[in-house]
Scaffold this motif. Structure first.
Motif, mmCIF file in Angstrom:
data_model
loop_
_atom_site.group_PDB
_atom_site.id
_atom_site.type_symbol
_atom_site.label_atom_id
_atom_site.label_comp_id
_atom_site.label_asym_id
_atom_site.label_seq_id
_atom_site.Cartn_x
_atom_site.Cartn_y
_atom_site.Cartn_z
ATOM 1 N N UNK A 217 39.203 8.172 1.246
ATOM 2 C CA UNK A 217 38.604 6.886 2.012
ATOM 3 C C UNK A 217 39.871 6.585 3.005
ATOM 4 N N UNK A 218 41.048 6.723 2.753
ATOM 5 C CA UNK A 218 42.171 6.188 3.583
ATOM 6 C C UNK A 218 42.154 7.599 4.881
ATOM 7 N N UNK A 219 41.955 8.571 4.553
ATOM 8 C CA UNK A 219 41.876 9.531 5.624
ATOM 9 C C UNK A 219 40.657 9.398 6.761
ATOM 10 N N UNK A 220 39.574 9.062 6.040
ATOM 11 C CA UNK A 220 38.397 8.812 6.790
ATOM 12 C C UNK A 220 38.370 7.720 7.600
ATOM 13 N N UNK A 221 39.169 6.386 7.017
ATOM 14 C CA UNK A 221 39.545 5.192 7.998
ATOM 15 C C UNK A 221 40.382 5.506 8.825
ATOM 16 N N UNK A 222 41.428 6.217 8.606
ATOM 17 C CA UNK A 222 42.296 6.575 9.810
ATOM 18 C C UNK A 222 41.670 7.406 10.985
ATOM 19 N N UNK A 223 40.864 8.222 10.508
ATOM 20 C CA UNK A 223 40.040 9.060 11.530
ATOM 21 C C UNK A 223 38.507 8.404 12.242
ATOM 22 N N UNK A 224 38.565 7.131 11.719
ATOM 23 C CA UNK A 224 37.371 6.416 12.426
ATOM 24 C C UNK A 224 35.946 6.394 11.947
ATOM 25 N N UNK A 225 35.834 6.741 10.409
ATOM 26 C CA UNK A 225 34.709 7.146 10.019
ATOM 27 C C UNK A 225 33.819 5.814 9.989
ATOM 28 N N UNK A 226 32.784 5.854 10.236
ATOM 29 C CA UNK A 226 31.788 4.550 10.535
ATOM 30 C C UNK A 226 31.566 4.055 8.881
ATOM 31 N N UNK A 227 31.432 4.765 7.880
ATOM 32 C CA UNK A 227 31.382 4.420 6.564
ATOM 33 C C UNK A 227 32.242 5.322 5.695
ATOM 34 N N UNK A 228 33.589 4.816 5.527
ATOM 35 C CA UNK A 228 34.545 5.462 4.802
ATOM 36 C C UNK A 228 34.367 5.565 3.446
ATOM 37 N N UNK A 229 33.477 4.644 2.782
ATOM 38 C CA UNK A 229 33.488 4.766 1.229
ATOM 39 C C UNK A 229 32.320 5.726 0.904
ATOM 40 N N UNK A 230 31.203 5.509 1.686
ATOM 41 C CA UNK A 230 30.356 6.617 1.306
ATOM 42 C C UNK A 230 30.760 8.028 1.804
ATOM 43 N N UNK A 231 31.478 8.063 2.908
ATOM 44 C CA UNK A 231 31.842 9.431 3.351
ATOM 45 C C UNK A 231 32.805 9.892 2.040
ATOM 46 N N UNK A 232 33.749 9.216 1.549
ATOM 47 C CA UNK A 232 34.729 9.602 0.766
ATOM 48 C C UNK A 232 33.746 10.008 -0.811
ATOM 49 N N UNK A 233 32.919 9.344 -1.076
ATOM 50 C CA UNK A 233 32.104 9.428 -2.136
ATOM 51 C C UNK A 233 31.386 10.886 -1.805
ATOM 52 N N UNK A 234 30.849 11.095 -0.819
ATOM 53 C CA UNK A 234 29.938 12.239 -0.545
ATOM 54 C C UNK A 234 30.909 13.749 -0.132
ATOM 55 N N UNK A 235 32.174 13.410 0.097
ATOM 56 C CA UNK A 235 33.071 14.425 0.120
ATOM 57 C C UNK A 235 33.567 14.863 -1.531
ATOM 58 N N UNK A 236 33.651 14.006 -2.156
ATOM 59 C CA UNK A 236 33.976 14.334 -3.547
ATOM 60 C C UNK A 236 32.823 14.949 -4.300
ATOM 61 N N UNK A 237 31.697 14.586 -4.046
ATOM 62 C CA UNK A 237 30.377 15.266 -4.766
ATOM 63 C C UNK A 237 30.259 16.616 -4.287
ATOM 64 N N UNK A 238 30.673 16.852 -2.799
ATOM 65 C CA UNK A 238 30.555 18.113 -2.389
ATOM 66 C C UNK A 238 31.653 19.016 -2.940
ATOM 67 N N UNK A 239 32.900 18.543 -3.217
ATOM 68 C CA UNK A 239 33.873 19.171 -3.718
ATOM 69 C C UNK A 239 33.581 19.687 -5.019
#
Length: 182
Positions: free
Chosen positions: A130-152
């Motif tokens: 989530x911190x990395x996505x926030x730093x990179x300007x992700x519009x939805x860092x919480x959902x993005x983090x969960x999606x990346x972990x599920x993909x992982x």
């Protein structure tokens, strides 16, 4: 004494990772670790205590890997590199440890004592992502983090079971870039 305990835990991970959860007995751990009979039970009196000890030890090892691999990302490529490296290690050099973690997770899924520890470990990975996505300007860092972990998790299971040579980077890159789209 701690060295003996660590030898027992490393041996337990090897046993579970290579032979499954049924191989996890105090006697087998002693034998695998080259320890005198009864050594493992001095540290872990019951099988449940041994399982909990192994899960904590795995979490500590993975946390050390996470901290070593993941500094602050400056670019999406940095996040892709870090996640690709971690997934490659988890399904390559540390495959037995990863198989042990998954096997023990499934074995203890209904245990109220294990759940908090498992969730705490996952939250470390989720927080970093989530911190990395926030730093990179992700519009939805919480959902993005969960999606990346599920993909992982999907990549890990796929590589540990049916496709050990499946490429990692293209999928990680696609998922990271998708998490950054407004």
């Amino acid at each position: 004494m701690a060295a003996t305990r660590d030898r027992a835990l490393a041996a337990a991970v090897t046993l579970v990772g290579e032979q499954g959860v049924r191989a996890l007995t105090h006697a087998r751990v002693d034998t695998q670790a080259g320890l005198p009979k009864g050594s493992t039970s001095n540290w872990f009196r019951t099988r449940d205590a041994l399982v909990a000890g192994v899960l904590v030890w795995i979490a500590e090892q993975e946390r050390a890997d996470l901290l070593a691999a993941m500094g602050p990302a400056q670019t999406a490529g940095d996040v892709v590199d870090a996640l690709t490296g971690l997934l490659s290690d988890a399904t390559g050099p540390h495959a037995a440890r990863t198989r042990a973690r998954y096997a023990l997770f499934l074995e203890t899924a209904a245990s109220p004592d294990v759940g908090p520890s498992v969730r705490a470990q996952r939250s470390l990975f989720e927080d970093w992502t989530r911190e990395q996505l926030v730093r990179l300007g992700a519009p939805e860092p919480d959902a993005g983090a969960r999606a990346l972990l599920a993909m992982s998790a999907g990549i890990i299971v796929n590589r540990l079971t049916v496709a050990p040579d499946a490429p990692i980077r293209p999928t990680v890159e696609l998922a990271v870039r998708a998490a950054l789209i407004p």
